[in-house]
Design a protein around this motif. Structure first.
Motif, PDB file in Angstrom:
ATOM      1  N   PRO A  65       0.729  -1.297  -0.078  1.00  0.00           N
ATOM      2  CA  PRO A  65       0.045  -0.262   0.107  1.00  0.00           C
ATOM      3  C   PRO A  65       0.956   1.331   0.105  1.00  0.00           C
ATOM      4  N   LEU A  66       0.450   2.261  -0.745  1.00  0.00           N
ATOM      5  CA  LEU A  66       1.018   3.482  -0.735  1.00  0.00           C
ATOM      6  C   LEU A  66       0.153   4.456  -0.084  1.00  0.00           C
ATOM      7  N   VAL A  67       0.513   5.140   1.031  1.00  0.00           N
ATOM      8  CA  VAL A  67      -0.328   6.122   1.896  1.00  0.00           C
ATOM      9  C   VAL A  67       0.197   7.533   1.237  1.00  0.00           C
ATOM     10  N   HIS A  68      -0.875   8.429   1.710  1.00  0.00           N
ATOM     11  CA  HIS A  68      -0.619   9.725   1.251  1.00  0.00           C
ATOM     12  C   HIS A  68       0.560  10.513   2.130  1.00  0.00           C
ATOM     13  N   ARG A  69       1.276  11.253   1.105  1.00  0.00           N
ATOM     14  CA  ARG A  69       2.370  11.879   1.790  1.00  0.00           C
ATOM     15  C   ARG A  69       2.359  13.206   0.846  1.00  0.00           C
ATOM     16  N   HIS A  70       3.196  14.129   1.398  1.00  0.00           N
ATOM     17  CA  HIS A  70       3.517  15.335   0.630  1.00  0.00           C
ATOM     18  C   HIS A  70       4.548  15.184  -0.440  1.00  0.00           C
ATOM     19  N   GLU A  71       5.336  14.339  -0.379  1.00  0.00           N
ATOM     20  CA  GLU A  71       6.456  13.889  -1.379  1.00  0.00           C
ATOM     21  C   GLU A  71       5.918  13.247  -2.625  1.00  0.00           C
ATOM     22  N   PRO A  72       6.541  13.596  -3.862  1.00  0.00           N
ATOM     23  CA  PRO A  72       5.981  12.962  -5.028  1.00  0.00           C
ATOM     24  C   PRO A  72       6.671  11.408  -4.890  1.00  0.00           C
TER      25      PRO A  72
END
Length: 142
Positions: A65-72
């Motif tokens: 899973p990929l969770v939200h973050r500010h980095e691309p």
């Protein structure tokens, strides 16, 4: 050689489980592919893919899973297979620490005026060959 596209994550990409929705990954791949074919290819070969292209097939393996973050997130794209009338792009969606998705897309050049598929031009093949690498995918598929 691989093309690396820095893809921003958007809050709306999240699902109710708090990670990027599976369907959104196809949009991420599309953004990387458009950057590759519409910006990079045309900078290198002005006539490349001006006639259009269509997606014939997608394959995607969700690895974590990929969770939200500010980095691309990085989307690495390379050409895994080239034929006379199609090309297969392979992708890895990753950051420095994790690999989230492996995927592939078969694109077919398309004649927009005639509304039918066409063959890759010599200029398009020459461009694609610079990004060809079948080592990462073995037989040209993911």
């Amino acid at each position: 050689m691989r093309h690396v596209f820095k893809c921003p994550l958007r809050w709306s990409d999240m699902d109710s489980f708090g990670h990027v929705n599976n369907v959104v990954f196809l949009r991420y791949l599309e953004e990387a592919r458009i950057d590759f074919m519409w910006r990079l290819a045309r900078e290198a070969a002005s006539g490349a893919f001006t006639g259009g292209s269509v997606v014939a097939r997608h394959e995607i393996d969700y690895l974590r899973p990929l969770v939200h973050r500010h980095e691309p997130v990085d989307i690495e794209l390379w050409v895994a297979k080239i034929s006379s009338a199609s090309a297969t792009f392979a992708y890895e969606v990753r950051d420095e620490e994790e690999l989230y998705v492996r995927a592939s897309t078969v694109i077919v050049p398309f004649d927009l005026e005639a509304q039918r598929i066409r063959r890759l031009t010599g200029e398009e093949k020459t461009f694609l060959e610079k990004y060809f690498d079948d080592r990462a995918t073995g037989s040209g598929t993911v």
